[in-house]
Design a protein around this motif. Structure first.
Motif, PDB file in Angstrom:
ATOM      1  N   VAL A   1       0.836  -1.199   0.000  1.00 50.56           N
ATOM      2  CA  VAL A   1       0.000   0.000   0.000  1.00 50.56           C
ATOM      3  C   VAL A   1       0.873   1.252   0.000  1.00 50.56           C
ATOM      4  O   VAL A   1       0.629   2.199  -0.768  1.00 50.56           O
ATOM      5  CB  VAL A   1      -0.946   0.008   1.227  1.00 50.56           C
ATOM      6  CG1 VAL A   1      -1.618   1.372   1.382  1.00 50.56           C
ATOM      7  CG2 VAL A   1      -1.993  -1.086   1.102  1.00 50.56           C
ATOM      8  N   ARG A   2       1.891   1.267   0.820  1.00 50.94           N
ATOM      9  CA  ARG A   2       2.728   2.457   0.949  1.00 50.94           C
ATOM     10  C   ARG A   2       3.557   2.703  -0.304  1.00 50.94           C
ATOM     11  O   ARG A   2       3.764   3.851  -0.707  1.00 50.94           O
ATOM     12  CB  ARG A   2       3.608   2.328   2.189  1.00 50.94           C
ATOM     13  CG  ARG A   2       2.781   2.402   3.473  1.00 50.94           C
ATOM     14  CD  ARG A   2       3.514   1.911   4.694  1.00 50.94           C
ATOM     15  NE  ARG A   2       2.616   1.927   5.852  1.00 50.94           N
ATOM     16  CZ  ARG A   2       2.936   1.411   7.039  1.00 50.94           C
ATOM     17  NH1 ARG A   2       4.123   0.832   7.234  1.00 50.94           N
ATOM     18  NH2 ARG A   2       2.060   1.470   8.041  1.00 50.94           N
ATOM     19  N   GLN A   3       4.042   1.632  -0.934  1.00 50.61           N
ATOM     20  CA  GLN A   3       4.802   1.827  -2.171  1.00 50.61           C
ATOM     21  C   GLN A   3       3.896   2.344  -3.281  1.00 50.61           C
ATOM     22  O   GLN A   3       4.263   3.262  -4.025  1.00 50.61           O
ATOM     23  CB  GLN A   3       5.446   0.506  -2.600  1.00 50.61           C
ATOM     24  CG  GLN A   3       6.283   0.623  -3.882  1.00 50.61           C
ATOM     25  CD  GLN A   3       7.464   1.555  -3.722  1.00 50.61           C
ATOM     26  OE1 GLN A   3       8.467   1.222  -3.110  1.00 50.61           O
ATOM     27  NE2 GLN A   3       7.355   2.753  -4.275  1.00 50.61           N
ATOM     28  N   ALA A   4       2.705   1.762  -3.409  1.00 52.51           N
ATOM     29  CA  ALA A   4       1.768   2.244  -4.424  1.00 52.51           C
ATOM     30  C   ALA A   4       1.395   3.697  -4.163  1.00 52.51           C
ATOM     31  O   ALA A   4       1.335   4.519  -5.096  1.00 52.51           O
ATOM     32  CB  ALA A   4       0.520   1.369  -4.442  1.00 52.51           C
ATOM     33  N   ALA A   5       1.146   4.029  -2.910  1.00 50.77           N
ATOM     34  CA  ALA A   5       0.780   5.403  -2.562  1.00 50.77           C
ATOM     35  C   ALA A   5       1.908   6.372  -2.879  1.00 50.77           C
ATOM     36  O   ALA A   5       1.674   7.477  -3.380  1.00 50.77           O
ATOM     37  CB  ALA A   5       0.412   5.488  -1.080  1.00 50.77           C
ATOM     38  N   SER A   6       3.144   5.973  -2.606  1.00 47.23           N
ATOM     39  CA  SER A   6       4.285   6.828  -2.905  1.00 47.23           C
ATOM     40  C   SER A   6       4.350   7.151  -4.389  1.00 47.23           C
ATOM     41  O   SER A   6       4.586   8.294  -4.787  1.00 47.23           O
ATOM     42  CB  SER A   6       5.585   6.139  -2.460  1.00 47.23           C
ATOM     43  OG  SER A   6       6.712   6.917  -2.814  1.00 47.23           O
ATOM     44  N   LEU A   7       4.116   6.154  -5.219  1.00 43.10           N
ATOM     45  CA  LEU A   7       4.147   6.360  -6.669  1.00 43.10           C
ATOM     46  C   LEU A   7       3.010   7.264  -7.120  1.00 43.10           C
ATOM     47  O   LEU A   7       3.192   8.137  -7.981  1.00 43.10           O
ATOM     48  CB  LEU A   7       4.057   5.008  -7.384  1.00 43.10           C
ATOM     49  CG  LEU A   7       5.243   4.064  -7.165  1.00 43.10           C
ATOM     50  CD1 LEU A   7       4.912   2.673  -7.695  1.00 43.10           C
ATOM     51  CD2 LEU A   7       6.494   4.607  -7.844  1.00 43.10           C
TER      52      LEU A   7
ATOM     53  N   LEU B   1       2.527   4.975 -12.817  1.00 40.65           N
ATOM     54  CA  LEU B   1       1.120   4.576 -12.729  1.00 40.65           C
ATOM     55  C   LEU B   1       0.963   3.091 -13.052  1.00 40.65           C
ATOM     56  O   LEU B   1       0.181   2.386 -12.403  1.00 40.65           O
ATOM     57  CB  LEU B   1       0.281   5.416 -13.692  1.00 40.65           C
ATOM     58  CG  LEU B   1      -1.231   5.402 -13.482  1.00 40.65           C
ATOM     59  CD1 LEU B   1      -1.585   6.048 -12.148  1.00 40.65           C
ATOM     60  CD2 LEU B   1      -1.933   6.130 -14.622  1.00 40.65           C
ATOM     61  N   GLY B   2       1.723   2.617 -14.047  1.00 38.51           N
ATOM     62  CA  GLY B   2       1.667   1.203 -14.387  1.00 38.51           C
ATOM     63  C   GLY B   2       2.154   0.316 -13.263  1.00 38.51           C
ATOM     64  O   GLY B   2       1.540  -0.715 -12.951  1.00 38.51           O
ATOM     65  N   VAL B   3       3.258   0.709 -12.635  1.00 38.60           N
ATOM     66  CA  VAL B   3       3.786  -0.068 -11.507  1.00 38.60           C
ATOM     67  C   VAL B   3       2.803  -0.045 -10.342  1.00 38.60           C
ATOM     68  O   VAL B   3       2.556  -1.067  -9.696  1.00 38.60           O
ATOM     69  CB  VAL B   3       5.159   0.479 -11.065  1.00 38.60           C
ATOM     70  CG1 VAL B   3       5.632  -0.228  -9.798  1.00 38.60           C
ATOM     71  CG2 VAL B   3       6.183   0.301 -12.177  1.00 38.60           C
ATOM     72  N   ALA B   4       2.234   1.127 -10.070  1.00 39.84           N
ATOM     73  CA  ALA B   4       1.251   1.234  -8.983  1.00 39.84           C
ATOM     74  C   ALA B   4       0.070   0.310  -9.244  1.00 39.84           C
ATOM     75  O   ALA B   4      -0.425  -0.362  -8.333  1.00 39.84           O
ATOM     76  CB  ALA B   4       0.778   2.676  -8.839  1.00 39.84           C
ATOM     77  N   GLY B   5      -0.389   0.260 -10.490  1.00 33.74           N
ATOM     78  CA  GLY B   5      -1.496  -0.623 -10.827  1.00 33.74           C
ATOM     79  C   GLY B   5      -1.164  -2.086 -10.585  1.00 33.74           C
ATOM     80  O   GLY B   5      -2.006  -2.853 -10.100  1.00 33.74           O
ATOM     81  N   GLN B   6       0.061  -2.479 -10.895  1.00 36.51           N
ATOM     82  CA  GLN B   6       0.485  -3.861 -10.645  1.00 36.51           C
ATOM     83  C   GLN B   6       0.528  -4.163  -9.152  1.00 36.51           C
ATOM     84  O   GLN B   6       0.130  -5.249  -8.716  1.00 36.51           O
ATOM     85  CB  GLN B   6       1.859  -4.098 -11.277  1.00 36.51           C
ATOM     86  CG  GLN B   6       1.860  -4.026 -12.797  1.00 36.51           C
ATOM     87  CD  GLN B   6       3.250  -4.141 -13.375  1.00 36.51           C
ATOM     88  OE1 GLN B   6       4.203  -4.491 -12.684  1.00 36.51           O
ATOM     89  NE2 GLN B   6       3.391  -3.834 -14.663  1.00 36.51           N
ATOM     90  N   LEU B   7       1.006  -3.196  -8.372  1.00 37.66           N
ATOM     91  CA  LEU B   7       1.049  -3.397  -6.929  1.00 37.66           C
ATOM     92  C   LEU B   7      -0.359  -3.519  -6.353  1.00 37.66           C
ATOM     93  O   LEU B   7      -0.615  -4.362  -5.487  1.00 37.66           O
ATOM     94  CB  LEU B   7       1.783  -2.229  -6.262  1.00 37.66           C
ATOM     95  CG  LEU B   7       3.274  -2.100  -6.546  1.00 37.66           C
ATOM     96  CD1 LEU B   7       3.809  -0.784  -5.984  1.00 37.66           C
ATOM     97  CD2 LEU B   7       4.046  -3.266  -5.964  1.00 37.66           C
ATOM     98  N   VAL B   8      -1.259  -2.695  -6.850  1.00 40.45           N
ATOM     99  CA  VAL B   8      -2.628  -2.701  -6.338  1.00 40.45           C
ATOM    100  C   VAL B   8      -3.303  -4.044  -6.589  1.00 40.45           C
ATOM    101  O   VAL B   8      -4.150  -4.487  -5.808  1.00 40.45           O
ATOM    102  CB  VAL B   8      -3.440  -1.547  -6.968  1.00 40.45           C
ATOM    103  CG1 VAL B   8      -4.919  -1.655  -6.598  1.00 40.45           C
ATOM    104  CG2 VAL B   8      -2.891  -0.200  -6.510  1.00 40.45           C
ATOM    105  N   ASP B   9      -2.914  -4.721  -7.656  1.00 43.15           N
ATOM    106  CA  ASP B   9      -3.482  -6.041  -7.949  1.00 43.15           C
ATOM    107  C   ASP B   9      -3.188  -7.051  -6.837  1.00 43.15           C
ATOM    108  O   ASP B   9      -3.894  -8.054  -6.712  1.00 43.15           O
ATOM    109  CB  ASP B   9      -2.942  -6.575  -9.271  1.00 43.15           C
ATOM    110  CG  ASP B   9      -3.529  -5.850 -10.467  1.00 43.15           C
ATOM    111  OD1 ASP B   9      -4.592  -5.212 -10.306  1.00 43.15           O
ATOM    112  OD2 ASP B   9      -2.923  -5.895 -11.551  1.00 43.15           O
TER     113      ASP B   9
END
Length: 233
Positions: free
Chosen positions: A20-26, A39-47
């Motif tokens: 959550v924190r890494q996605a939020a940072s991005l 945004l693409g990396v954040a989307g992958q993390l959110v999955d």
């Protein structure tokens, strides 16, 4: 087998918080030329995230999927640089433009160095995306402590973003969901801070930050932010 379940749950929860924190940072980063990649990396993390936090971050990913970087950048500046009550510089919420801010900034830098990394060269160490990345990738325990220490500031930031309908409100809400529940005292402090704003000091040392923000400050802000990371009152 029962003894193993709490341990597994604890490990899963810790990994969940880091994701959550890494996605939020991005998602909270300034939308420059690297925005689409982040945004693409954040989307992958959110999955790989579950629960309400996944819904919050997915909503933010969709809202920030804007091909026009100029539009995104203008919204970002209007949200975080031109509004004193939605700054992401955490020490500004607790120390404002006072001499105490230097000591609080130093505490962030010291936490980074204690974990074996140097503070960022081109951003203030108390900037929320920086703190989130530290908590996600370097020292989760120290990062958790820093975020929890400024939990009231995060709550006030979330309220300010929510009131303006900003998609970034969902991101901050997801971060808050990884922290211990607020107490009645926290809620009262957040209420007072939202009403009164950060502390002010008309004499003494100038506002202090360790580094210069990586993006230029607006030339003529209406509600203003300084070139050193402290929004003007």
């Amino acid at each position: 087998m029962r003894l193993l379940r709490p341990r597994r749950a604890g490990v899963d929860r810790a990994l969940h918080h880091r994701l959550v924190r890494q996605a939020a940072s991005l998602l909270l980063a300034y939308p420059d030329d690297g925005h689409a990649g982040r945004l693409g990396v954040a989307g992958q993390l959110v999955d790989h995230i579950t629960g309400p936090e996944q819904d919050m971050l997915q909503a933010a990913v969709r809202a920030l999927d804007e091909p026009d970087l100029l539009v995104l950048a203008q919204r970002y500046v209007e949200t975080f640089d031109l509004r004193r009550r939605s700054t992401m510089y955490l020490t500004y919420w607790t120390a404002g433009d006072t001499r105490n801010r230097g000591a609080e900034m130093h505490a962030f830098a010291s936490a980074y160095r204690a974990a074996g990394v140097e503070p960022p060269a081109h951003e203030s160490p108390d900037h929320l995306p920086v703190v989130l990345e530290f908590a996600a990738t370097v020292d989760p325990a120290a990062g958790q402590e820093l975020l929890t220490r400024y939990r009231v500031a995060l709550d006030v930031l979330h309220t300010s973003l929510h009131e303006t309908g900003s998609p970034y409100a969902q991101v901050v809400a997801a971060v808050c969901a990884t922290l211990p529940p607020v107490t009645a005292r926290d809620e009262e402090r957040a209420r007072r801070l939202a009403q009164a704003g950060p502390p002010r000091e008309s004499i003494g040392l100038q506002p202090f930050t360790l580094t210069v923000p990586p993006r230029p400050a607006p030339s003529s802000p209406s509600d203003g932010s300084s070139r050193r990371g402290a929004p003007r009152s």
